[in-house]
Design a protein around this motif. Sequence first.
Motif, PDB file in Angstrom:
ATOM      1  N   ASP A 186     -11.245 -98.164 -70.351  1.00 14.70           N
ATOM      2  CA  ASP A 186      -9.982 -98.695 -70.862  1.00 14.70           C
ATOM      3  C   ASP A 186      -8.815 -98.258 -69.983  1.00 14.70           C
ATOM      4  O   ASP A 186      -8.028 -99.078 -69.544  1.00 14.70           O
ATOM      5  CB  ASP A 186      -9.800 -98.215 -72.290  1.00 14.70           C
ATOM      6  N   SER A 187      -8.793 -96.928 -69.699  1.00 11.61           N
ATOM      7  CA  SER A 187      -7.629 -96.413 -68.981  1.00 11.61           C
ATOM      8  C   SER A 187      -7.649 -96.796 -67.502  1.00 11.61           C
ATOM      9  O   SER A 187      -6.627 -96.961 -66.879  1.00 11.61           O
ATOM     10  CB  SER A 187      -7.534 -94.916 -69.140  1.00 11.61           C
ATOM     11  N   SER A 188      -8.843 -96.955 -66.938  1.00 16.37           N
ATOM     12  CA  SER A 188      -8.885 -97.319 -65.506  1.00 16.37           C
ATOM     13  C   SER A 188      -8.393 -98.750 -65.307  1.00 16.37           C
ATOM     14  O   SER A 188      -8.226 -99.205 -64.177  1.00 16.37           O
ATOM     15  CB  SER A 188     -10.288 -97.142 -64.963  1.00 16.37           C
ATOM     16  N   GLY A 189      -8.227 -99.432 -66.395  1.00 17.67           N
ATOM     17  CA  GLY A 189      -7.600-100.745 -66.294  1.00 17.67           C
ATOM     18  C   GLY A 189      -8.555-101.878 -66.041  1.00 17.67           C
ATOM     19  O   GLY A 189      -8.127-102.972 -65.678  1.00 17.67           O
ATOM     20  N   THR A 190      -9.867-101.590 -66.207  1.00 21.25           N
ATOM     21  CA  THR A 190     -10.823-102.681 -66.004  1.00 21.25           C
ATOM     22  C   THR A 190     -10.524-103.813 -66.986  1.00 21.25           C
ATOM     23  O   THR A 190     -10.478-104.990 -66.602  1.00 21.25           O
ATOM     24  CB  THR A 190     -12.264-102.172 -66.191  1.00 21.25           C
ATOM     25  N   GLU A 198      -7.785-108.916 -67.987  1.00 19.59           N
ATOM     26  CA  GLU A 198      -6.717-109.656 -68.676  1.00 19.59           C
ATOM     27  C   GLU A 198      -5.747-110.258 -67.655  1.00 19.59           C
ATOM     28  O   GLU A 198      -5.351-111.409 -67.765  1.00 19.59           O
ATOM     29  CB  GLU A 198      -5.964-108.706 -69.616  1.00 19.59           C
ATOM     30  N   LYS A 199      -5.393-109.417 -66.653  1.00 20.54           N
ATOM     31  CA  LYS A 199      -4.447-109.848 -65.617  1.00 20.54           C
ATOM     32  C   LYS A 199      -4.996-111.046 -64.843  1.00 20.54           C
ATOM     33  O   LYS A 199      -4.302-112.028 -64.580  1.00 20.54           O
ATOM     34  CB  LYS A 199      -4.198-108.681 -64.649  1.00 20.54           C
ATOM     35  N   MET A 200      -6.326-110.877 -64.493  1.00 15.08           N
ATOM     36  CA  MET A 200      -6.988-111.948 -63.748  1.00 15.08           C
ATOM     37  C   MET A 200      -6.976-113.244 -64.557  1.00 15.08           C
ATOM     38  O   MET A 200      -6.734-114.326 -64.027  1.00 15.08           O
ATOM     39  CB  MET A 200      -8.429-111.548 -63.419  1.00 15.08           C
ATOM     40  N   LYS A 201      -7.265-113.057 -65.840  1.00 11.54           N
ATOM     41  CA  LYS A 201      -7.290-114.219 -66.735  1.00 11.54           C
ATOM     42  C   LYS A 201      -5.918-114.905 -66.723  1.00 11.54           C
ATOM     43  O   LYS A 201      -5.801-116.128 -66.598  1.00 11.54           O
ATOM     44  CB  LYS A 201      -7.628-113.742 -68.149  1.00 11.54           C
TER      45      LYS A 201
END
Lengths: 236, 177
Positions: free
Chosen positions: A170-174, A179-182
Motif C-alpha cells: 500500500d505504502s510503496s504506492g503500487t 490508480e494513477k495509471m488507470k
Amino acid sequence: MAGIFQRLFKVGQAEAHSLIDKFEDPIKLMEQGIRDLKKDLQSTLTSLAEVKAIQIRLSKEAEDNKKRAADYERKAMLLLEKAKKGEIEMAEAERLATEALNLRDQAADKAKSLTEQAIAQQKMVEKLQANVDKLKSQLSQHENELITLKARAKTAAATKKINKRLSTIDSSGTLSMIEKMKQKIEEDEALAQAYGEIAAVDVSVDKEIDEAINKGAPSISADERLMELKKKMGLT
Amino acid sequence: MFEKFFKKKKGIDPLKDLTLAKLKVGYLVDYDMRTWEVTGYNRYDWGGGDYSEEWELKSGSDTRYLEKEEDDEIEWCLTKKVSIEAIDPALPEIIIKHEDPPKEIIYNGERYYMESTGAGYFLKDGKGLGEEFIRWDYLDETGKKVISIEQWGEEDFEAAVGEMVEEYQFTNILPRE
C-alpha cells in the motif's frame, strides 16, 4: 538546569530500553529462564538427597542401637539365669550383668539421641521436599507455557510478515500507481476522443467548402476524362 | 584439544533424566513408602547382545535388587535374596543330580512354574569380563510373583524371591553427586 539533565537522562534511558527491546527474543529469554530454574531444581534435588541420606543413616543407626540395647538386656538376663542355674558365680554374673546393663543404657541413650536427630532431619526433608515439589510444578508449568508461547510467537511472526507485506504494498504506492495509471489511461482516452472529435469537425468543414464549390459543376465520367486526355495528346 | 578443556559438563534434566532406567549409584528412590539408596549397579550378559541391568537398593537393613529386562517391552522385577534352602532344602541336590531344578516349585504354599532358563555372565559394576552362571526363573499363576535360582560354579547356589513391578511405583528419584 537539573531538570534538563534529568529529562536528557530519561530520553537516553528510554532509547537504551528501546534498543535492548529490539534484541530481546521472548522465547529465548524464557528458555534461559527455564534452564536457570532447572539448574536450581537440580541443586535443590541434590541437597534433598544429601539430607535424606543423612536421615536414613541416622534412622538406621538409631535402629541398630535399639537392637544393641535389647541385646545387652537379653545378655544380662542370660547371665543371671546362668548364675541361677549355678553355671557361673552369682557375683561374677551380677558384675557382668551390671556391665551389660550399662552398655544397654548407653546404646539406648544413643538410640534416643539418634532418633531425635533423625526426626529433625525428617522435618528438614519435608521442608526441602515441599520446595522441590513447588519448583517441579513451576518448571512443568513454564515448559507447557513455553510450548504455547512458541506456537503463538510463530503465528505472530507469520501474521506480522503478512501484514508488513500488505502495508508495504500500500505504502510503496503500487496500488496508487495502478490508480494513477488507470487515471492516465482514462485521460489519454479522453484526449484521444477529444482529438477525434476535433478532427471530425475539421473534415466536415472542408467537405462543406468542397461541396459548395463543386455545386453546379458538371460531373465528368471516367470515359469522358479518357477521351479528353486522348484529345489533348492528339491521338484522336 | 581445546574442546576437551572447554567442553561443558552436561547436567541432568531434573524433569526428564531422573528415571528408573537412569538410576546411578548414590541416587535415592522412594518405593513402597520407603526411601531406598542405590548402592550397586550390575549387568547380566545373556549373549547375542542381550543384556539386563540390575540395581542394588538398600533401605535400613533391607536390600532389594531391581532388574530391568528389555524384551518387546521393558519389564521390571524387584527381588530380595533368600537362601535356596528356604525355598526347598532339597533343591541343590536335585540341581546337581539332574542339572536342572524341577519345572514346578511350591514356596510359601504357592505354586511357581519355570518360565525361563539361561546361562550368562554377571558383570559386577557393569564392567569386566563377567562371571559365568546359570539362572532359572519361575513365575506364579498370576505372573506377578517371581523366584529365581542361580548356580555359580559347581555347588554354589543363590535364590531370590520377589515380584514384577511397574516403573510408576518408584517415585521421587533424587540424584547425588
